[in-house]
Design a protein around this motif. Structure first.
Motif, PDB file in Angstrom:
ATOM      1  N   VAL A 133       0.858  -1.189   0.000  1.00  0.00           N
ATOM      2  CA  VAL A 133       0.000   0.000   0.000  1.00  0.00           C
ATOM      3  C   VAL A 133       0.891   1.234   0.000  1.00  0.00           C
ATOM      4  O   VAL A 133       1.715   1.408   0.905  1.00  0.00           O
ATOM      5  CB  VAL A 133      -0.928   0.012   1.226  1.00  0.00           C
ATOM      6  CG1 VAL A 133      -1.821   1.247   1.208  1.00  0.00           C
ATOM      7  CG2 VAL A 133      -1.770  -1.271   1.281  1.00  0.00           C
ATOM      8  N   HIS A 134       0.725   2.109  -1.010  1.00  0.00           N
ATOM      9  CA  HIS A 134       1.620   3.260  -1.139  1.00  0.00           C
ATOM     10  C   HIS A 134       0.961   4.338  -1.985  1.00  0.00           C
ATOM     11  O   HIS A 134      -0.120   4.144  -2.557  1.00  0.00           O
ATOM     12  CB  HIS A 134       2.942   2.826  -1.778  1.00  0.00           C
ATOM     13  CG  HIS A 134       2.792   2.268  -3.167  1.00  0.00           C
ATOM     14  ND1 HIS A 134       3.118   2.970  -4.306  1.00  0.00           N
ATOM     15  CD2 HIS A 134       2.319   1.063  -3.612  1.00  0.00           C
ATOM     16  CE1 HIS A 134       2.881   2.235  -5.376  1.00  0.00           C
ATOM     17  NE2 HIS A 134       2.389   1.062  -4.980  1.00  0.00           N
ATOM     18  N   ALA A 135       1.653   5.490  -2.070  1.00  0.00           N
ATOM     19  CA  ALA A 135       1.228   6.593  -2.935  1.00  0.00           C
ATOM     20  C   ALA A 135       2.459   7.057  -3.691  1.00  0.00           C
ATOM     21  O   ALA A 135       3.290   7.788  -3.168  1.00  0.00           O
ATOM     22  CB  ALA A 135       0.637   7.731  -2.117  1.00  0.00           C
ATOM     23  N   GLY A 136       2.618   6.601  -4.908  1.00  0.00           N
ATOM     24  CA  GLY A 136       3.801   6.921  -5.681  1.00  0.00           C
ATOM     25  C   GLY A 136       4.964   6.040  -5.304  1.00  0.00           C
ATOM     26  O   GLY A 136       4.848   5.093  -4.519  1.00  0.00           O
ATOM     27  N   GLY A 137       6.123   6.351  -5.874  1.00  0.00           N
ATOM     28  CA  GLY A 137       7.313   5.568  -5.611  1.00  0.00           C
ATOM     29  C   GLY A 137       8.476   6.014  -6.460  1.00  0.00           C
ATOM     30  O   GLY A 137       8.329   6.829  -7.370  1.00  0.00           O
ATOM     31  N   SER A 138       9.646   5.474  -6.182  1.00  0.00           N
ATOM     32  CA  SER A 138      10.821   5.772  -6.987  1.00  0.00           C
ATOM     33  C   SER A 138      10.695   5.080  -8.334  1.00  0.00           C
ATOM     34  O   SER A 138       9.961   4.085  -8.472  1.00  0.00           O
ATOM     35  CB  SER A 138      12.083   5.297  -6.270  1.00  0.00           C
ATOM     36  OG  SER A 138      12.091   3.879  -6.180  1.00  0.00           O
ATOM     37  N   PRO A 139      11.409   5.576  -9.368  1.00  0.00           N
ATOM     38  CA  PRO A 139      11.337   4.918 -10.672  1.00  0.00           C
ATOM     39  C   PRO A 139      11.692   3.436 -10.606  1.00  0.00           C
ATOM     40  O   PRO A 139      11.051   2.609 -11.272  1.00  0.00           O
ATOM     41  CB  PRO A 139      12.348   5.711 -11.501  1.00  0.00           C
ATOM     42  CG  PRO A 139      12.400   7.059 -10.868  1.00  0.00           C
ATOM     43  CD  PRO A 139      12.219   6.818  -9.405  1.00  0.00           C
ATOM     44  N   GLU A 140      12.700   3.102  -9.824  1.00  0.00           N
ATOM     45  CA  GLU A 140      13.097   1.694  -9.728  1.00  0.00           C
ATOM     46  C   GLU A 140      11.998   0.861  -9.072  1.00  0.00           C
ATOM     47  O   GLU A 140      11.732  -0.277  -9.475  1.00  0.00           O
ATOM     48  CB  GLU A 140      14.397   1.566  -8.936  1.00  0.00           C
ATOM     49  CG  GLU A 140      14.943   0.138  -8.916  1.00  0.00           C
ATOM     50  CD  GLU A 140      16.221   0.000  -8.118  1.00  0.00           C
ATOM     51  OE1 GLU A 140      16.722  -1.134  -8.000  1.00  0.00           O
ATOM     52  OE2 GLU A 140      16.711   1.030  -7.588  1.00  0.00           O
ATOM     53  N   ALA A 141      11.341   1.429  -8.064  1.00  0.00           N
ATOM     54  CA  ALA A 141      10.259   0.700  -7.404  1.00  0.00           C
ATOM     55  C   ALA A 141       9.112   0.445  -8.364  1.00  0.00           C
ATOM     56  O   ALA A 141       8.545  -0.652  -8.419  1.00  0.00           O
ATOM     57  CB  ALA A 141       9.773   1.462  -6.179  1.00  0.00           C
ATOM     58  N   TYR A 142       8.750   1.481  -9.151  1.00  0.00           N
ATOM     59  CA  TYR A 142       7.683   1.301 -10.134  1.00  0.00           C
ATOM     60  C   TYR A 142       8.058   0.257 -11.176  1.00  0.00           C
ATOM     61  O   TYR A 142       7.217  -0.530 -11.625  1.00  0.00           O
ATOM     62  CB  TYR A 142       7.360   2.634 -10.816  1.00  0.00           C
ATOM     63  CG  TYR A 142       6.220   3.376 -10.163  1.00  0.00           C
ATOM     64  CD1 TYR A 142       4.968   2.790 -10.056  1.00  0.00           C
ATOM     65  CD2 TYR A 142       6.395   4.651  -9.657  1.00  0.00           C
ATOM     66  CE1 TYR A 142       3.914   3.472  -9.466  1.00  0.00           C
ATOM     67  CE2 TYR A 142       5.353   5.336  -9.065  1.00  0.00           C
ATOM     68  CZ  TYR A 142       4.103   4.736  -8.971  1.00  0.00           C
ATOM     69  OH  TYR A 142       3.060   5.406  -8.373  1.00  0.00           O
TER      70      TYR A 142
END
Length: 448
Positions: free
Chosen positions: A151-160
């Motif tokens: 569960v999150h709101a956005g993320g780093s490019p690597e995480a995505y």
């Protein structure tokens, strides 16, 4: 004639009375009975009814225990955990819902700020959880180690990239699940994003995510438990960017405004934060060149080590202060004998849950060292949550020194001399600090 008749009649009566007297004496054994003397009236004592001395039956213990807390529950805990990324910037405190998490992780993000991961499984009816923030690759690995929906709101490019390429089961406020989050009017974005366990489970069901998953089972001591509408404005990042401060600033009001943790609301790190990022780079280089000090345990033998359990003796530890990176940010846990838990504070002030205004507490506090590496000029980190290393376990007012290990597809476990150490039933807090300049340099133990 009449006189003779009277004499005969008298003689007959006399004879009859004599015979009756003889018969009476014979019935009494030949001895005359004395007439009883009347004395005071005597009554037999009345016996009171016997008291029921049967002790009430002890209540039967609950037949089940929660796998992540070891606490007694009335029904099997089978629902899938929720792994929620929770904002820990000063403007986000106090957070909501942490007192009802089974497990909480604290680990560094950018600029010296830490992020919290709440693992929620055994408790329900948590009306507000948050503020919810963005995700990183190592946060994915920690959350998934408990089988959690991310569960999150956005993320780093690597995480995505990891989430999309590997098909991770996640709930993203700015992506696939915005309708199941809301923003509070009491705070400014991005520190005001919330959800509830009910909404998040509804979202997971709508997405068709797995409801039954493998959940790690910890070993617990057999004793009484220790004492406990979304919008798009101000969101953390997009599918190509994250919530990290940059030199050009961000549109979402990034973490800090020259806060005590060294960040600013101007969209770029303060001078202190930049210096700390540089220090983190140096620390990471030092840790990497040293090969990760103290990593005597590794994931390869975690399975066998976790297969046996022990109750280890420790040293007195009434209070532990943890410095993750910034000297201006110190987390403390102080032992409370009344509850047999460690009460959590930040910079000397109690860390409370906004939902109930109660101070956060932990039956177990685990501090573990991990290699940290700075990835870019923004300060994004790579944190090794796989290899294992030095660790300390605080429980029941004592500290046990050992190692942390993690096998593939398993959660982090604390071991000593090759055996998993049993935890006290209750909530466990994991605090991940850098291995450099040394693991112990981040930990200070006192006995107030």
């Amino acid at each position: 004639m009449r006189s003779k008749h009277r004499l005969g009649k008298f003689a007959w009566r006399t004879s009859f009375m004599a015979i009756a007297a003889v018969l009476a004496l014979s019935a009494c054994g030949g001895k005359p009975q004395a007439e009883p003397v009347e004395g005071p009236e005597v009554h037999s004592p009345v016996q009171p009814p016997a008291e029921d001395v049967t002790e009430p039956a002890a209540p039967e213990p609950a037949p089940y225990t929660a796998p992540l807390t070891g606490l007694a529950v009335e029904a099997p805990v089978t629902q899938r955990p929720l792994a929620v990324m929770i904002n820990n910037a000063p403007a986000a405190r106090p957070q909501s819902g942490l007192s009802q998490a089974d497990i909480v992780y604290e680990v560094l993000a950018e600029g010296g700020i830490t992020r919290l991961i709440g693992i929620f499984q055994s408790q329900e009816g948590i009306e507000q959880i948050g503020p919810i923030r963005s995700i990183r690759p190592y946060l994915i690995r920690l959350g998934e180690s408990y089988g959690g929906v991310l569960v999150h709101a956005g993320g780093s490019p690597e995480a995505y990239s990891i989430i999309q390429k590997q098909g991770k089961q996640d709930l993203d406020e700015i992506g696939n699940a915005g309708a199941f989050f809301w923003r509070s009017k009491d705070r400014k974005a991005p520190h005001n994003l919330y959800s509830s366990d009910e909404k998040l489970r509804q979202a997971a069901a709508k997405m068709g995510y797995d409801q039954q998953v493998q959940v790690p089972q910890y070993s617990f001591l057999t004793e009484e438990p220790a004492g406990g509408t979304s919008g798009t404005n101000g969101t953390e990042g997009t599918n190509s960017t994250d919530d990290t401060p940059s030199s050009g600033g961000t549109a979402d009001g990034t973490e800090g405004s020259t806060q005590q943790d060294g960040t600013t609301n101007s969209g770029k790190p303060s001078a202190d934060a930049a210096e700390n990022t540089s220090n983190a780079e140096q620390s990471s280089a030092s840790a990497n060149s040293a090969g990760g000090a103290g990593q005597s345990a590794n994931a390869g033998n975690a399975g066998s080590e976790a297969g046996s359990q022990t109750e280890a003796a420790g040293e007195a530890a009434g209070k532990v202060d943890i410095t993750f990176l910034l000297n201006s940010y110190v987390v403390s846990y102080e032992y409370d004998e009344a509850t047999s838990t460690y009460k959590r504070s930040i910079n000397g002030s109690p860390h409370v849950d906004l939902n109930n205004n109660e101070q956060l507490e932990a039956a177990n506090v685990i501090v573990l060292g991990a290699d940290h590496k700075v990835l870019d000029d923004i300060g994004r980190l790579a944190v090794d949550v796989e290899t294992g290393g030095e660790a300390m376990l605080f429980q029941r007012g004592e500290v046990i020194r050992g190692q942390w290990v993690r096998a593939a597809n398993d959660a982090i476990r604390f071991v000593k001399d090759g055996a998993e150490v049993a935890l006290v039933p209750g909530t466990t807090y994991f605090n991940i600090v850098p291995n450099s300049p040394s693991f112990e340099s981040h930990v200070s133990i006192t006995n107030p």
